[in-house]
Design an enzyme around this catalytic site. Structure first.
Site, short mmCIF file in Angstrom:
data_model
loop_
_atom_site.label_atom_id
_atom_site.label_comp_id
_atom_site.label_asym_id
_atom_site.label_seq_id
_atom_site.Cartn_x
_atom_site.Cartn_y
_atom_site.Cartn_z
N SER A 180 81.34 1.37 -24.11
CA SER A 180 81.88 1.29 -22.75
C SER A 180 80.87 0.63 -21.84
CB SER A 180 82.21 2.68 -22.21
OG SER A 180 82.58 2.61 -20.85
N TYR A 193 79.33 11.53 -20.41
CA TYR A 193 80.08 10.50 -21.13
C TYR A 193 79.29 9.19 -21.20
CZ TYR A 193 83.91 7.16 -22.03
OH TYR A 193 84.72 6.17 -22.54
#
Length: 291
Positions: A180, A193
């Site tokens: 990501s 995260y």
């Protein structure tokens, strides 16, 4: 070309309880690849995709099937979404094995790989895509339970799946991880995260170096998405973030799952035979140097 929703189209988007079902989203993610043009790039191969019931995983499963691969999708909770993915693959003439498992459990990862190999006689591509996130405005609000679930899903699960798959992979086969852009930029409400996504990037590069020194020639790469509209977003993000989702990128909109799928096809196919340790950015212009 399919119209892609712009950030302003999400002003009336809703939040959903976790785990959200793709079928219940008011603004459904575009993941059916109706305009995709296949070229047989994965004929004769078998692929296992974690988090394959919806979102990016569903789009990758469809793209791989259209390219000639037999696919297995691993998912954790949403039975109906998983069956929708299976149906969509089969409607396009592909084979889709549906496996319910929790990637946090090493034995279940091993079993999923073994079931795939029994069904298809081989495994050539592993896509690590399962992920968990939950927004918190302060690190003090991250419970031990949340931290463990995030790290164990996003990192343990990737390692467990790679360990299970590796004995079945051979020269020319591929491991593709989903990273990501927030693993590079950071995100103030996704602290745990983002830490795992940065870890996935490092894992990808480290394994590329390790496997590159072996005779098997297995390539390890990662796709690095920017903001992509998936069921995880309305289920884990604050309403104000959902209703302006994707506004910050150069293209002024979030990505759609089917826009990510060709990157996975590229990294799974012989087209990327000299590519390993790569972080392939598909971000709509969200750059790692700024927000």
């Amino acid at each position: 070309m399919t119209r892609r929703p712009k950030a302003e189209d999400f002003k009336d988007a809703q939040t959903l309880p976790y785990p959200a079902k793709q079928s219940e989203m008011k603004i459904p993610p575009q993941s059916d690849l109706r305009t995709y043009r296949a070229a047989g790039k994965l004929e004769g191969r078998a692929a296992l995709i974690t988090g394959g019931d919806s979102g990016i995983g569903r789009a990758v499963a469809l793209a791989f099937a259209l390219e000639g691969a037999r696919v297995a999708i691993l998912y954790n909770e949403n039975d109906s979404d998983a069956q929708d993915t299976r149906r969509m693959v089969e409607e396009r003439g592909g084979a889709c094995l549906v496996l319910r498992a929790d990637v946090r459990d090493r034995a279940q990862c091993q079993d999923a790989v073994e079931q795939t190999v029994r069904a298809y006689g081989q495994l050539n591509v592993l896509v690590n895509n399962a992920a968990y996130q939950h927004a918190q405005t302060s690190i003090l609000d991250i419970t031990e339970e949340q931290l463990r679930r995030t790290v164990e899903t996003n990192l343990y699960g990737y390692v467990f799946m790679i360990q299970a798959a590796l004995p079945h992979l051979k020269s020319g086969d591929a491991i593709i991880n989903t990273g990501s852009i927030v693993g590079e930029t950071g995100n103030e409400i996704l602290v745990d995260y983002t830490a795992t996504k940065g870890g996935i990037h490092a894992l990808t590069r480290s394994l590329a170096l390790q496997f590159g020194k072996l005779d098997n020639g297995i390539r390890v790469n990662a796709v690095v998405p920017g903001p992509v509209w998936t069921p995880n977003i309305p289920a884990t993000m604050p309403l104000d973030e959902v209703q302006k989702f994707g506004h910050e990128v150069a293209l002024g909109r979030p990505g759609q799952p089917e826009e990510l799928a060709p990157a996975y096809v590229y990294l799974a196919s012989d087209d990327s035979s000299f590519v390993t340790g790569s972080l392939l950015h598909v971000t709509g212009g969200k750059l790692s140097s700024g927000s």
